[in-house]
Design a protein around this motif. Structure first.
Motif, PDB file in Angstrom:
ATOM      1  N   THR A  27      -9.522  -2.451  -9.763  1.00 60.52           N
ATOM      2  CA  THR A  27      -8.577  -2.153  -8.682  1.00 60.52           C
ATOM      3  C   THR A  27      -8.216  -0.665  -8.623  1.00 60.52           C
ATOM      4  N   VAL A  28      -8.144  -0.007  -9.783  1.00 56.54           N
ATOM      5  CA  VAL A  28      -7.849   1.429  -9.759  1.00 56.54           C
ATOM      6  C   VAL A  28      -8.948   2.180  -9.019  1.00 56.54           C
ATOM      7  N   GLU A  29     -10.206   1.773  -9.232  1.00 61.65           N
ATOM      8  CA  GLU A  29     -11.318   2.418  -8.539  1.00 61.65           C
ATOM      9  C   GLU A  29     -11.201   2.226  -7.023  1.00 61.65           C
ATOM     10  N   THR A  30     -10.784   1.019  -6.592  1.00 61.26           N
ATOM     11  CA  THR A  30     -10.595   0.767  -5.158  1.00 61.26           C
ATOM     12  C   THR A  30      -9.492   1.648  -4.601  1.00 61.26           C
ATOM     13  N   VAL A  31      -8.385   1.741  -5.342  1.00 61.43           N
ATOM     14  CA  VAL A  31      -7.257   2.578  -4.917  1.00 61.43           C
ATOM     15  C   VAL A  31      -7.693   4.038  -4.798  1.00 61.43           C
ATOM     16  N   ALA A  32      -8.406   4.517  -5.809  1.00 60.66           N
ATOM     17  CA  ALA A  32      -8.856   5.911  -5.798  1.00 60.66           C
ATOM     18  C   ALA A  32      -9.764   6.198  -4.611  1.00 60.66           C
ATOM     19  N   ASP A  33     -10.668   5.275  -4.320  1.00 65.03           N
ATOM     20  CA  ASP A  33     -11.586   5.474  -3.187  1.00 65.03           C
ATOM     21  C   ASP A  33     -10.833   5.496  -1.856  1.00 65.03           C
ATOM     22  N   LEU A  34      -9.819   4.630  -1.713  1.00 66.56           N
ATOM     23  CA  LEU A  34      -9.021   4.619  -0.483  1.00 66.56           C
ATOM     24  C   LEU A  34      -8.281   5.938  -0.306  1.00 66.56           C
ATOM     25  N   ALA A  35      -7.672   6.432  -1.394  1.00 67.25           N
ATOM     26  CA  ALA A  35      -6.949   7.697  -1.322  1.00 67.25           C
ATOM     27  C   ALA A  35      -7.893   8.850  -0.999  1.00 67.25           C
ATOM     28  N   ARG A  36      -9.029   8.871  -1.667  1.00 72.09           N
ATOM     29  CA  ARG A  36     -10.016   9.926  -1.416  1.00 72.09           C
ATOM     30  C   ARG A  36     -10.441   9.945   0.047  1.00 72.09           C
ATOM     31  N   ASP A  37     -10.776   8.777   0.586  1.00 74.40           N
ATOM     32  CA  ASP A  37     -11.256   8.718   1.968  1.00 74.40           C
ATOM     33  C   ASP A  37     -10.172   9.147   2.949  1.00 74.40           C
ATOM     34  N   TRP A  38      -8.909   8.788   2.658  1.00 74.25           N
ATOM     35  CA  TRP A  38      -7.819   9.181   3.564  1.00 74.25           C
ATOM     36  C   TRP A  38      -7.631  10.695   3.564  1.00 74.25           C
ATOM     37  N   ALA A  45       2.744  13.745   9.310  1.00 71.53           N
ATOM     38  CA  ALA A  45       1.407  13.657   8.722  1.00 71.53           C
ATOM     39  C   ALA A  45       0.929  12.201   8.685  1.00 71.53           C
ATOM     40  N   PRO A  46      -0.353  11.943   8.881  1.00 70.34           N
ATOM     41  CA  PRO A  46      -0.872  10.572   8.772  1.00 70.34           C
ATOM     42  C   PRO A  46      -0.634  10.023   7.363  1.00 70.34           C
ATOM     43  N   CYS A  47      -0.192   8.781   7.288  1.00 68.87           N
ATOM     44  CA  CYS A  47       0.248   8.230   6.016  1.00 68.87           C
ATOM     45  C   CYS A  47      -0.454   6.898   5.717  1.00 68.87           C
ATOM     46  N   LEU A  48      -0.921   6.756   4.473  1.00 73.76           N
ATOM     47  CA  LEU A  48      -1.581   5.533   4.019  1.00 73.76           C
ATOM     48  C   LEU A  48      -0.729   4.885   2.919  1.00 73.76           C
ATOM     49  N   PHE A  49      -0.475   3.578   3.062  1.00 75.23           N
ATOM     50  CA  PHE A  49       0.228   2.813   2.037  1.00 75.23           C
ATOM     51  C   PHE A  49      -0.788   1.874   1.378  1.00 75.23           C
ATOM     52  N   VAL A  50      -1.021   2.043   0.075  1.00 75.06           N
ATOM     53  CA  VAL A  50      -1.948   1.194  -0.668  1.00 75.06           C
ATOM     54  C   VAL A  50      -1.121   0.322  -1.608  1.00 75.06           C
ATOM     55  N   VAL A  51      -1.233  -0.998  -1.460  1.00 73.37           N
ATOM     56  CA  VAL A  51      -0.370  -1.930  -2.196  1.00 73.37           C
ATOM     57  C   VAL A  51      -1.193  -3.093  -2.740  1.00 73.37           C
ATOM     58  N   GLY A  52      -0.830  -3.580  -3.924  1.00 73.92           N
ATOM     59  CA  GLY A  52      -1.471  -4.768  -4.466  1.00 73.92           C
ATOM     60  C   GLY A  52      -1.166  -5.990  -3.614  1.00 73.92           C
ATOM     61  N   VAL A  95      -0.295   9.775   0.953  1.00 72.84           N
ATOM     62  CA  VAL A  95      -0.753   8.485   0.455  1.00 72.84           C
ATOM     63  C   VAL A  95       0.277   7.965  -0.543  1.00 72.84           C
ATOM     64  N   CYS A  96       0.700   6.719  -0.361  1.00 72.65           N
ATOM     65  CA  CYS A  96       1.606   6.061  -1.307  1.00 72.65           C
ATOM     66  C   CYS A  96       0.809   4.996  -2.052  1.00 72.65           C
ATOM     67  N   LEU A  97       0.757   5.117  -3.365  1.00 73.91           N
ATOM     68  CA  LEU A  97       0.008   4.177  -4.191  1.00 73.91           C
ATOM     69  C   LEU A  97       0.981   3.165  -4.780  1.00 73.91           C
ATOM     70  N   GLY A  98       1.152   2.039  -4.090  1.00 71.86           N
ATOM     71  CA  GLY A  98       2.160   1.076  -4.516  1.00 71.86           C
ATOM     72  C   GLY A  98       3.521   1.729  -4.423  1.00 71.86           C
ATOM     73  N   GLY A  99       4.313   1.605  -5.473  1.00 74.48           N
ATOM     74  CA  GLY A  99       5.558   2.347  -5.537  1.00 74.48           C
ATOM     75  C   GLY A  99       6.602   1.850  -4.559  1.00 74.48           C
ATOM     76  N   ARG A 100       7.613   2.705  -4.340  1.00 78.01           N
ATOM     77  CA  ARG A 100       8.763   2.327  -3.552  1.00 78.01           C
ATOM     78  C   ARG A 100       9.035   3.318  -2.420  1.00 78.01           C
ATOM     79  N   PRO A 101       8.153   3.408  -1.439  1.00 74.99           N
ATOM     80  CA  PRO A 101       8.417   4.303  -0.311  1.00 74.99           C
ATOM     81  C   PRO A 101       9.641   3.893   0.479  1.00 74.99           C
ATOM     82  N   ASP A 102      10.049   2.615   0.364  1.00 72.51           N
ATOM     83  CA  ASP A 102      11.229   2.132   1.081  1.00 72.51           C
ATOM     84  C   ASP A 102      12.509   2.794   0.612  1.00 72.51           C
ATOM     85  N   LEU A 103      12.484   3.482  -0.551  1.00 69.90           N
ATOM     86  CA  LEU A 103      13.678   4.162  -1.050  1.00 69.90           C
ATOM     87  C   LEU A 103      13.922   5.489  -0.341  1.00 69.90           C
ATOM     88  N   ALA A 104      12.961   5.961   0.428  1.00 74.92           N
ATOM     89  CA  ALA A 104      13.187   7.158   1.249  1.00 74.92           C
ATOM     90  C   ALA A 104      14.127   6.805   2.395  1.00 74.92           C
TER      91      ALA A 104
END
Length: 446
Positions: free
Chosen positions: A417-428, A372-379, A353-362
């Motif tokens: 919004t942090v609560e929404t992000v946390a719930d998305l990560a948890r469910d994934w 592995a299945p991957c989730l990108f969570v972005v504002g 799970v990527c929480l915002g951030g810069r995954p494009d730098l990989a």
């Protein structure tokens, strides 16, 4: 409204404290009467229970009148107005303080025994008492929490005088009083049963809460079955350095999440602590780890050395597997998101799970190798970062999903919004806690 007893008051109070459920909370009961109330609150919030030991300073000839309070760690609160009105002279005041300090130390030894205090630094301290009178004891308890390093202090009581609340709101970050009364009268009048709570009852409640609150002080056990501490600081070896991290392992977790941060102190930031707490409450282990030392963090370009960060996350992942015996998933924020995917490219992690951030730098080649299945969570409001996350996702061949969070910018500072992000990560993570079928450690091509 009258309460049946302190447990009834605690259950009613807990219903008004649900807003703290997704925070990293430690409940601190004020002995003795506040502990039965705090026990019910801690149970409802699924939070650990500890004590904030204080002693009221009472006017000898009018015991219901307190002129202050003493607390652990040298905390001392004096109500100058009450002291002046009482006519207590300095010698009498000193006698009272000396006696109460001795009793405070006795209670600390008796109630805590060999049990160390729970870590409060960087967390939300929820101070719970059974009532307020002048508010001095509650203020002392809040100051004890501050002295122990609490990031946020919330005071909660079932009943108290309305006049005491404005001052307490300057001491605590939040105050919840179910019944703020203009004329309080006798506190016992608001309870059907307001009998004295004994030290033995306090000890019994702490013992009952013990499975969720014990903090180990020794080295990590060899396996997860040894029930390590639910939340503690550890050092993770990564080549020539040791990385600071917070390890949390609830009972029998199916997976441990290595939560990577591209700095030297991000593990203390409340948003990351809140997300980790939500994962822990879902039964997942978490290792909230800073991939740089604090000295390295002072050089800005180190945070963008994705090769270095990924190498350290691989070492941390191997360490986490050895110490817990669990499969591992990756979570990343900031440049830690790129490190999480780069490290996952050559590993059989369960999910990412990527929480915002810069995954494009990989590196694009690394992104293409992630299985592995991957989730990108972005504002959703940060269109530039959303585009960069979609760019990274376009390189991936695994199961992946990009989820914009409505009303959020890059740091998820907007309310809720942090609560929404946390719930998305948890469910994934809970959906993908097993390794993908047939996944093996990929071989890099020459």
């Amino acid at each position: 409204m009258r309460y049946e007893n302190r447990a009834d008051a605690g259950r009613r109070l807990a219903r008004c404290l649900e807003f703290l459920r997704h925070e990293d909370v430690v409940v601190l009961g004020v002995p003795r009467g506040g502990v039965p109330v705090a026990f019910e609150v801690a149970r409802r919030l699924d939070a650990p229970l500890d004590l904030a030991v204080v002693r009221k300073l009472r006017v000898p000839w009018q015991p219901e009148l307190g002129f202050g309070a003493l607390g652990e760690h040298g905390v001392r609160v004096i109500d100058r107005a009450v002291l002046s009105e009482s006519g207590l002279d300095p010698a009498e005041q000193e006698t009272v303080e000396h006696a109460e300090q001795a009793e405070l130390e006795r209670r600390l030894r008796h109630l805590r025994g060999s049990r160390p205090p729970l870590p409060v630094a960087g967390r939300t301290a929820l101070v719970v008492a059974d009532s307020l009178s002048t508010g001095a004891a509650a203020e002392a308890a809040c100051r004890v929490a501050r002295t122990r390093g609490a990031e946020r202090v919330v005071l909660a009581v079932p009943v108290g005088p309305e006049a005491a609340l404005p001052h307490l709101r300057t001491v605590a970050d939040g105050v919840v009083c179910l019944q703020p009364l203009r004329h309080l009268g006798s506190v016992g009048a608001w309870y059907e049963d307001f009998g004295q709570v004994t030290d033995a009852e306090v000890a019994a409640l702490l013992a009952e809460a013990q499975p969720a609150t014990t903090t180990a002080t020794g080295p990590l056990p060899e396996s997860a079955s040894a029930s390590p501490s639910p939340d503690r600081e550890v050092e993770v070896p990564a080549g020539p350095v040791h990385l600071a991290a917070r390890l949390a392992l609830p009972p029998t977790p199916p997976v441990a999440v290595a939560y990577a941060l591209g700095g030297g102190s991000g593990r203390h930031h409340p948003p990351h602590r809140r997300v980790a707490a939500v994962l822990r409450r879902a039964g997942l282990g978490t290792l909230l780890i800073d991939l740089l030392t604090e000295d390295e963090e002072r050089t800005p370009h180190n945070a963008f050395d994705i090769v270095l960060l990924a190498r350290r996350l691989r070492a941390a992942t191997d360490w986490l597997r050895r110490e817990t015996g669990l499969p591992v998933s990756h979570c990343g924020a900031g440049t830690g998101a790129a490190a999480a995917l780069e490290a996952a490219a050559d590993d059989d992690i369960c999910a990412a799970v990527c929480l915002g951030g810069r995954p494009d730098l990989a590196a694009p080649a690394a992104l293409a190798r992630v299985r592995a299945p991957c989730l990108f969570v972005v504002g959703a409001l940060d269109t530039r970062l959303l585009g960069l996350n979609r760019l990274a996702a376009d390189w991936m061949r695994c199961d992946h999903r990009v989820v914009p969070v409505p009303g959020a910018t890059d740091l998820f500072t907007e309310r809720g919004t942090v609560e929404t992000v946390a719930d998305l990560a948890r469910d994934w993570f809970t959906t993908h806690h097993a390794r993908p079928e047939g996944a093996r450690r990929p071989l890099t091509s020459a």
